[in-house]
Design a protein around this motif. Structure first.
Motif, PDB file in Angstrom:
ATOM      1  N   LEU A 187      32.756  28.740  49.289  1.00  0.00           N
ATOM      2  CA  LEU A 187      31.831  28.540  48.168  1.00  0.00           C
ATOM      3  C   LEU A 187      32.094  27.240  47.414  1.00  0.00           C
ATOM      4  N   MET A 188      33.156  26.556  47.777  1.00  0.00           N
ATOM      5  CA  MET A 188      33.507  25.325  47.053  1.00  0.00           C
ATOM      6  C   MET A 188      33.133  24.100  47.870  1.00  0.00           C
ATOM      7  N   THR A 189      32.751  23.013  47.166  1.00  0.00           N
ATOM      8  CA  THR A 189      32.479  21.763  47.879  1.00  0.00           C
ATOM      9  C   THR A 189      33.814  21.125  48.267  1.00  0.00           C
ATOM     10  N   MET A 237      32.039  14.542  50.065  1.00  0.00           N
ATOM     11  CA  MET A 237      32.422  15.219  48.815  1.00  0.00           C
ATOM     12  C   MET A 237      31.528  16.407  48.462  1.00  0.00           C
ATOM     13  N   ASN A 238      30.219  16.283  48.720  1.00  0.00           N
ATOM     14  CA  ASN A 238      29.299  17.353  48.309  1.00  0.00           C
ATOM     15  C   ASN A 238      29.030  18.385  49.402  1.00  0.00           C
ATOM     16  N   ARG A 239      29.692  18.243  50.528  1.00  0.00           N
ATOM     17  CA  ARG A 239      29.473  19.224  51.605  1.00  0.00           C
ATOM     18  C   ARG A 239      30.332  20.468  51.386  1.00  0.00           C
ATOM     19  N   TYR A 240      30.015  21.503  52.164  1.00  0.00           N
ATOM     20  CA  TYR A 240      30.787  22.751  52.144  1.00  0.00           C
ATOM     21  C   TYR A 240      31.555  22.860  53.469  1.00  0.00           C
ATOM     22  N   PRO A 241      32.640  23.653  53.495  1.00  0.00           N
ATOM     23  CA  PRO A 241      33.458  23.725  54.711  1.00  0.00           C
ATOM     24  C   PRO A 241      32.664  24.008  55.997  1.00  0.00           C
ATOM     25  N   HIS A 242      31.590  24.872  55.898  1.00  0.00           N
ATOM     26  CA  HIS A 242      30.883  25.203  57.136  1.00  0.00           C
ATOM     27  C   HIS A 242      30.058  24.019  57.662  1.00  0.00           C
ATOM     28  N   GLN A 243      29.937  22.970  56.850  1.00  0.00           N
ATOM     29  CA  GLN A 243      29.195  21.778  57.297  1.00  0.00           C
ATOM     30  C   GLN A 243      30.125  20.734  57.920  1.00  0.00           C
ATOM     31  N   LEU A 244      31.362  21.149  58.204  1.00  0.00           N
ATOM     32  CA  LEU A 244      32.345  20.231  58.792  1.00  0.00           C
ATOM     33  C   LEU A 244      32.808  20.760  60.146  1.00  0.00           C
ATOM     34  N   SER A 245      33.268  19.857  61.005  1.00  0.00           N
ATOM     35  CA  SER A 245      33.863  20.296  62.275  1.00  0.00           C
ATOM     36  C   SER A 245      35.283  20.789  62.010  1.00  0.00           C
TER      37      SER A 245
END
Ligand code: ADP
Ligand code: MG
Length: 285
Positions: free
Chosen positions: A127-129, A169-177
């Protein structure tokens, strides 16, 4: 160094740091660490997990803690990081006895020891950026109360792990590899300016090529900021290029330790030999 009474006693004969370091004070000394888990069933079974674990780590050194799954490696890491209590033994950081400290003093020392976990997805709140996640240790440890300065520190930490701040910075963990998430984990560890990072199987969720990239980045950052690593792994192959020294743990006891290449090329203990043989067999497939 008044608290270091136990330190001299714990130098293992086969665990001498290199000659250059001999006049230096150890960064970390673990002395006779014991841990038993009591299972809660009808038959209160007692499982000794750590049976008197002793080793030390010099400033700037990277030590690999290797052993089969269930040997007690993560338990050692969690006790050093203050996430779990020990049943006996001592842990000294720069001569200070961590396990006998009062809670407030222990919290102040906590920033010097950071952990990088196996599964960044599990260890990062969804839930955190990324900005909030990297800033979180500064907030928890009360290291920086000014929001603007915190943002600057987050930007620097993200740049250090090769994640462009404006992009991440403004992404969430699920938007990362997976590799990017593990870099966020590294940024969170480094932002506290620790002396020691305990990396518990940090690469085991990553593909082979990404594993080596992460270790390379960890090594560069460790050198740049003078951080030591306790690198916990069941995969002895990963330690060859990354670790100065190895400690081999078998069922809660250290059975061998020494310079990485000596241990891998000339293992003395049957358990270490079997770890290496298993690895060679895997390489045949
Ligand atoms: N919270 C716990 N309660 C009971 N047993 C535990 C707990 N944590 C770990 N263990 C047991 O302690 C042993 C060592 O676990 P661990 O330190 O995680 O090993 P490793 O990291 O080397 O795989 C294992 O047998 C595990 O099942
Ligand atoms: Mg483990």
């Amino acid at each position: 160094m008044s608290e270091s009474i136990g330190v001299e006693k714990v130098e293992l004969k086969h665990d001498q740091p290199d000659r250059d370091n001999q006049n230096q004070e150890a960064l970390l000394v673990v002395n006779g660490l014991k841990k038993t888990y009591r299972s809660s069933g009808f038959r209160k079974q007692v499982d000794p997990v750590l049976q008197g674990v002793t080793f030390s780590l010099m400033p700037g050194e990277t030590v690999g803690l290797v052993g089969a799954s269930g040997a007690g490696k993560s338990t050692i890491g969690r006790i050093i990081a203050g996430l779990e209590n020990a049943d006996g033994g001592q842990v000294f950081l720069e001569g200070k006895d961590l396990l006998s400290m009062k809670a407030k003093e222990r919290r102040l020392s906590a920033k010097s020891i950071q952990m990088v976990f196996q599964d960044p997805y599990e260890s990062l709140s969804s839930l955190m950026t990324i900005e909030q996640l990297v800033a979180e240790p500064l907030v928890i440890q009360k290291l920086e109360s000014d929001r603007f300065k915190r943002k600057k520190l987050v930007q620097k930490a993200l740049n250090d792990v090769a994640l462009a701040p404006e992009k991440y910075m403004n992404r969430y963990p699920h938007q990362l590899s997976g590799g990017e998430r593990q870099r966020v984990g590294l940024a969170r560890a480094f932002i506290c300016q620790p002396r020691l990072i305990i990396a518990d199987e940090p690469t085991s969720m990553l593909d082979t090529s990404l594993r080596l990239d992460l270790l390379q980045l960890m090594r560069e950052m460790g050198r740049r900021y003078g951080v030591s690593y306790l690198f916990v792994t069941h995969d002895i192959a990963l330690t060859r290029s990354f670790c100065d020294r190895l400690i081999v743990l078998d069922r809660g006891k250290i059975v061998e330790s020494g310079c990485t290449s000596d241990v891998i090329d000339h293992p003395a203990h049957p358990f270490t030999k079997s770890l290496i043989e298993a690895l060679l067999e895997l390489e045949h497939y």
